[in-house]
Design a protein around this motif. Structure first.
Motif, PDB file in Angstrom:
ATOM      1  N   TYR B  81       0.836  -1.203   0.000  1.00 18.59           N
ATOM      2  CA  TYR B  81       0.000   0.000   0.000  1.00 18.59           C
ATOM      3  C   TYR B  81       0.874   1.258   0.000  1.00 18.59           C
ATOM      4  CZ  TYR B  81      -4.712  -1.951   0.532  1.00 18.59           C
ATOM      5  OH  TYR B  81      -5.910  -2.572   0.308  1.00 18.59           O
ATOM      6  N   LYS B  82       1.931   1.202   0.776  1.00 18.91           N
ATOM      7  CA  LYS B  82       2.842   2.355   0.827  1.00 18.91           C
ATOM      8  C   LYS B  82       3.432   2.634  -0.535  1.00 18.91           C
ATOM      9  CE  LYS B  82       4.480   2.892   5.495  1.00 18.91           C
ATOM     10  NZ  LYS B  82       3.735   1.771   6.100  1.00 18.91           N
ATOM     11  N   ALA B  83       3.799   1.546  -1.216  1.00 18.38           N
ATOM     12  CA  ALA B  83       4.496   1.694  -2.494  1.00 18.38           C
ATOM     13  C   ALA B  83       3.621   2.355  -3.553  1.00 18.38           C
ATOM     14  CB  ALA B  83       4.969   0.325  -2.982  1.00 18.38           C
ATOM     15  N   ILE B  84       2.312   2.156  -3.466  1.00 16.24           N
ATOM     16  CA  ILE B  84       1.459   2.690  -4.539  1.00 16.24           C
ATOM     17  C   ILE B  84       0.665   3.913  -4.104  1.00 16.24           C
ATOM     18  CG2 ILE B  84       1.201   0.567  -5.873  1.00 16.24           C
ATOM     19  CD1 ILE B  84      -1.557   0.290  -4.402  1.00 16.24           C
ATOM     20  N   SER B  85       0.819   4.335  -2.863  1.00 15.56           N
ATOM     21  CA  SER B  85      -0.059   5.419  -2.434  1.00 15.56           C
ATOM     22  C   SER B  85       0.184   6.691  -3.246  1.00 15.56           C
ATOM     23  CB  SER B  85       0.067   5.668  -0.926  1.00 15.56           C
ATOM     24  OG  SER B  85       1.335   6.169  -0.616  1.00 15.56           O
ATOM     25  N   ALA B  86       1.433   6.887  -3.692  1.00 15.25           N
ATOM     26  CA  ALA B  86       1.717   8.076  -4.508  1.00 15.25           C
ATOM     27  C   ALA B  86       1.003   7.996  -5.860  1.00 15.25           C
ATOM     28  CB  ALA B  86       3.212   8.230  -4.719  1.00 15.25           C
ATOM     29  N   ASP B  87       0.776   6.784  -6.328  1.00 19.38           N
ATOM     30  CA  ASP B  87       0.129   6.604  -7.632  1.00 19.38           C
ATOM     31  C   ASP B  87      -1.377   6.794  -7.562  1.00 19.38           C
ATOM     32  OD1 ASP B  87       2.491   5.996  -8.963  1.00 19.38           O
ATOM     33  OD2 ASP B  87       2.399   3.907  -8.306  1.00 19.38           O
ATOM     34  N   LEU B  88      -1.912   6.864  -6.370  1.00 16.27           N
ATOM     35  CA  LEU B  88      -3.369   6.901  -6.226  1.00 16.27           C
ATOM     36  C   LEU B  88      -3.815   8.189  -5.545  1.00 16.27           C
ATOM     37  CD1 LEU B  88      -3.858   3.205  -5.067  1.00 16.27           C
ATOM     38  CD2 LEU B  88      -4.323   4.128  -7.320  1.00 16.27           C
ATOM     39  N   GLN B  89      -3.207   9.288  -5.933  1.00 17.22           N
ATOM     40  CA  GLN B  89      -3.546  10.573  -5.317  1.00 17.22           C
ATOM     41  C   GLN B  89      -4.207  11.518  -6.312  1.00 17.22           C
ATOM     42  OE1 GLN B  89      -3.416  10.874  -2.077  1.00 17.22           O
ATOM     43  NE2 GLN B  89      -2.647   8.791  -2.142  1.00 17.22           N
ATOM     44  N   GLY B  90      -4.903  12.485  -5.764  1.00 20.37           N
ATOM     45  CA  GLY B  90      -5.492  13.557  -6.563  1.00 20.37           C
ATOM     46  C   GLY B  90      -6.374  13.032  -7.676  1.00 20.37           C
ATOM     47  N   LEU B  91      -6.064  13.478  -8.883  1.00 23.39           N
ATOM     48  CA  LEU B  91      -6.842  13.059 -10.044  1.00 23.39           C
ATOM     49  C   LEU B  91      -6.860  11.540 -10.183  1.00 23.39           C
ATOM     50  CD1 LEU B  91      -8.310  13.841 -12.717  1.00 23.39           C
ATOM     51  CD2 LEU B  91      -6.062  13.915 -13.785  1.00 23.39           C
ATOM     52  N   MET B 130      -9.980   3.510   7.739  1.00 23.80           N
ATOM     53  CA  MET B 130      -8.844   3.976   8.530  1.00 23.80           C
ATOM     54  C   MET B 130      -7.726   2.940   8.548  1.00 23.80           C
ATOM     55  SD  MET B 130     -10.874   5.954  11.515  1.00 23.80           S
ATOM     56  CE  MET B 130      -9.896   5.266  12.837  1.00 23.80           C
ATOM     57  N   ARG B 131      -8.113   1.669   8.503  1.00 16.76           N
ATOM     58  CA  ARG B 131      -7.087   0.620   8.500  1.00 16.76           C
ATOM     59  C   ARG B 131      -6.247   0.705   7.233  1.00 16.76           C
ATOM     60  NH1 ARG B 131      -8.554  -3.640  11.971  1.00 16.76           N
ATOM     61  NH2 ARG B 131      -6.605  -4.655  11.437  1.00 16.76           N
ATOM     62  N   VAL B 132      -6.922   0.905   6.105  1.00 21.30           N
ATOM     63  CA  VAL B 132      -6.183   1.041   4.847  1.00 21.30           C
ATOM     64  C   VAL B 132      -5.366   2.330   4.864  1.00 21.30           C
ATOM     65  CG1 VAL B 132      -6.384   1.244   2.341  1.00 21.30           C
ATOM     66  CG2 VAL B 132      -7.894  -0.291   3.576  1.00 21.30           C
ATOM     67  N   ALA B 133      -5.988   3.388   5.377  1.00 21.22           N
ATOM     68  CA  ALA B 133      -5.299   4.679   5.429  1.00 21.22           C
ATOM     69  C   ALA B 133      -4.024   4.569   6.262  1.00 21.22           C
ATOM     70  CB  ALA B 133      -6.221   5.748   6.003  1.00 21.22           C
ATOM     71  N   ALA B 134      -4.114   3.813   7.349  1.00 19.48           N
ATOM     72  CA  ALA B 134      -2.959   3.680   8.231  1.00 19.48           C
ATOM     73  C   ALA B 134      -1.802   2.983   7.524  1.00 19.48           C
ATOM     74  CB  ALA B 134      -3.359   2.905   9.479  1.00 19.48           C
ATOM     75  N   MET B 135      -2.142   2.178   6.514  1.00 20.25           N
ATOM     76  CA  MET B 135      -1.099   1.445   5.804  1.00 20.25           C
ATOM     77  C   MET B 135      -0.535   2.223   4.625  1.00 20.25           C
ATOM     78  SD  MET B 135      -2.334  -2.435   5.821  1.00 20.25           S
ATOM     79  CE  MET B 135      -1.771  -3.419   7.195  1.00 20.25           C
ATOM     80  N   SER B 136      -1.243   3.275   4.240  1.00 19.01           N
ATOM     81  CA  SER B 136      -0.803   4.052   3.083  1.00 19.01           C
ATOM     82  C   SER B 136       0.446   4.863   3.425  1.00 19.01           C
ATOM     83  CB  SER B 136      -1.904   4.989   2.630  1.00 19.01           C
ATOM     84  OG  SER B 136      -3.127   4.295   2.519  1.00 19.01           O
ATOM     85  N   GLY B 137       1.169   5.222   2.401  1.00 22.52           N
ATOM     86  CA  GLY B 137       2.416   5.948   2.615  1.00 22.52           C
ATOM     87  C   GLY B 137       2.214   7.428   2.872  1.00 22.52           C
ATOM     88  N   GLU B 138       3.333   8.138   2.919  1.00 24.47           N
ATOM     89  CA  GLU B 138       3.291   9.567   3.206  1.00 24.47           C
ATOM     90  C   GLU B 138       2.611  10.349   2.079  1.00 24.47           C
ATOM     91  OE1 GLU B 138       7.439   9.950   3.427  1.00 24.47           O
ATOM     92  OE2 GLU B 138       7.489   8.588   5.151  1.00 24.47           O
ATOM     93  N   ALA B 139       2.632   9.786   0.890  1.00 29.06           N
ATOM     94  CA  ALA B 139       2.080  10.515  -0.254  1.00 29.06           C
ATOM     95  C   ALA B 139       0.593  10.773  -0.095  1.00 29.06           C
ATOM     96  CB  ALA B 139       2.338   9.722  -1.529  1.00 29.06           C
ATOM     97  N   GLY B 140      -0.066   9.980   0.732  1.00 30.89           N
ATOM     98  CA  GLY B 140      -1.493  10.173   0.916  1.00 30.89           C
ATOM     99  C   GLY B 140      -2.199   8.851   1.087  1.00 30.89           C
ATOM    100  N   VAL B 141      -3.502   8.979   1.340  1.00 32.10           N
ATOM    101  CA  VAL B 141      -4.299   7.810   1.687  1.00 32.10           C
ATOM    102  C   VAL B 141      -4.740   7.058   0.436  1.00 32.10           C
ATOM    103  CG1 VAL B 141      -6.583   7.224   2.568  1.00 32.10           C
ATOM    104  CG2 VAL B 141      -5.091   8.748   3.864  1.00 32.10           C
TER     105      VAL B 141
END
Lengths: 241, 289
Positions: B81-91, B130-141
């Motif tokens: 989840y951390k690795a892809i959180s940057a890919d799943l932001q904004g638009l 929240m559980r998924v959010a907690a696993m997401s990286g710094e880039a976002g949820v």
């Protein structure tokens, strides 16, 4: 049933239903607008299909007639953009992407036939409207990356250009029927250029890739028309080469 | 780029398509990363579920060996989840939903199932998110959609079914929770035990059911009811998926009901811990030849 001391806190499903209903309302609102857009797209293409039976010299009446449904489509797109910009773009994108492709395609065809910004004398066929120009006509941003708003995507534009190639393949043959031996040559060059453009892309397995794979057959079809013409020495000399 | 130009015939649209290529390549790379992460999350979630299926009790904290055994899978999931959180932001928050939804659903199933085993309740959407959010990286949820959540619950009912059947087959009883408030003196026996002692005709009376702590079947029935009451939006893809899963869910509930029926009718005839034997299962097959 088993209320608060049961397995499920009833609030969970109340909350879910509310969320689902909210999405349902957005869905309904968008669907109405999208259906309107679809109707105007159909009218545009209906009007433009007369190009297949109209000599270039009379084309301006067809292009003018197409302007009204195009403007209607633009109005629908404006409404769509307003509604859709309230929700995450890609959450509902699949609802309208087809209609946006068709709208873009109608405008591309109209533009190719010479409908867009025809300054000065006569109509010049053979121009590919850029994605930026389509955005200008549609009054929406294109290829957004940094903000979540309604826009025309690259994929939608590319799909529309493929539809244009398919339509022009037909037009090449029908031009010959109309006695116009010049336009097939123009189409031939255009389709080849566009095909070369698509070959620059590294497409992955998806819908766009599948349709792009079909382009080579269209190129071949147009080539065959030009071949038939040249065999009979019908290709106008000035456009040759 | 020079190479590409060399290979391909020149075209007036080269610059335009090269621009598109750059954007599309980025898009495909993101999609690829999400697909891979989704696959890994799915696999790790399945392993978590397998470990949980080895338990026999509900409504109590997981035993240490389960927690320890699953730690690595939770680690994998968090990492992905951390690795892809940057890919799943904004638009792009929903852009790769089709790719991530499978992993999300499977992860939901695992979270849901574990939460159920621990607390004998359904985890709420907000908590799951929240559980998924907690696993997401710094880039976002990373988004967990309502659809992911609901479809995950549907899948979870299948796991609860397996859990129940296994428990009935090995322990001869339907898993039930420990009573929350203890008005009755004899809370120890699980719900089906009195039924075993009773005459078949009488079965489990409504009264005795009420007095017992909730068992897995009553939970499954409640969940089924709630899910069936939920009205998905018309003509949506989600609706189709939900309907497919609803069919499976109904079958799951019925399987437990059938198993409990068997346990009620024949339970007293069989010695405790008796498991349908291989010999008996095969006998009719042989006879039919």
């Amino acid at each position: 049933m088993a209320a608060q001391n049961g397995m499920v806190d009833p609030a969970i499903f109340q909350d879910l239903q509310a969320r689902v209903d909210e999405d349902g309302a957005v869905h309904d609102e968008l669907r109405d607008i999208i259906q309107t857009l679809e109707k105007h797209n159909r009218t545009t293409l209906f009007v433009l299909s007369r190009a297949h039976s109209t000599p270039v010299s009379n084309l301006s009446s067809v292009l003018e007639a197409a302007e009204e449904p195009i403007q209607n489509a633009v109005a629908a797109i404006t409404k769509l953009a307003q509604s859709a910009s309230k929700v995450p773009y890609y959450k509902f994108n699949s609802m309208w992407t087809r209609q946006m492709q068709d709208a873009a395609y109608g405008m591309l065809f109209w533009g190719w036939l010479g409908g867009y910004k025809q300054e000065g004398d006569g109509i010049r066929c053979g121009r590919l409207l850029t994605i930026e120009e389509l955005g200008e006509i549609m009054k929406i941003p294109v290829n957004l990356k940094d903000r979540d708003e309604f826009h025309l995507t690259i994929e939608e534009y590319l799909h529309a250009t493929i539809s244009l190639v398919e339509e022009l393949t037909r037009l090449a043959r029908n031009s010959v029927t109309l006695g116009d031996y010049e336009r097939p040559v123009l189409v031939n060059q255009f389709v080849k250029d566009l095909f070369a453009g698509f070959q620059i892309l590294n497409l992955k397995n998806d819908n766009l890739r599948r349709r792009t794979d079909g382009l080579k057959y269209r190129v071949k079809e147009v080539e065959d028309v030009v071949y038939d013409l040249s065999l009979r020495d019908l290709v106008p000399k000035k456009t040759e080469g | 780029m020079g190479d590409a130009k060399h290979e391909q015939p020149s075209t007036p649209y080269a610059a335009m398509f090269e621009g598109f290529r750059k954007d599309l390549d980025e898009h495909y790379d993101r999609r690829e990363r999400v697909v891979k992460a989704s696959r890994d999350i799915t696999a790790a979630s399945k392993k978590i579920i397998f470990t949980l299926q080895r338990l026999r009790n509900i409504g109590q904290p997981l035993p240490p060996f389960t927690v320890k055994g699953n730690a690595q899978y939770w680690g994998t999931i968090a990492e992905r989840y951390k690795a892809i959180s940057a890919d799943l932001q904004g638009l792009n928050a929903y852009r790769y939903n089709m790719q991530i939804t499978h992993g999300n659903q499977e992860f939901m199933e695992a979270i849901c199932f574990q939460h159920y085993i621990e607390t004998q309740t359904l985890i709420s959407y907000n908590e799951a998110k929240m559980r998924v959010a907690a696993m997401s990286g710094e880039a976002g949820v990373v988004q967990l959609t309502v659809e992911d959540y609901i479809l995950g619950i549907y899948d979870m009912t299948g796991e609860v079914m397996k859990f129940s059947i296994t428990s009935m087959a090995t322990n001869g009883k339907l898993p039930a929770g420990k009573p929350k408030k203890g008005p009755q003196p004899s809370q120890e026996p699980p719900s089906d035990q009195p039924a075993d002692k009773m005459d078949i005709d009488r079965g489990v009376t409504a009264q005795s059911e009420e007095q017992q702590p909730r068992n897995v079947l009553s939970d499954l029935r409640e969940l089924r009811l709630r899910l069936e009451m939920l009205e998905p939006p018309r003509t949506s893809k989600f609706r189709n998926e939900a309907e497919k899963k609803a069919t499976v869910m109904r079958e799951s509930v019925e399987k437990v009901e059938k198993a409990l029926y068997n346990l009620t009718v024949r339970g007293s005839e069989r010695p405790k811990g008796w498991v349908p034997g291989v010999r008996e299962e095969r006998r009719p097959e042989v006879e039919s030849y």
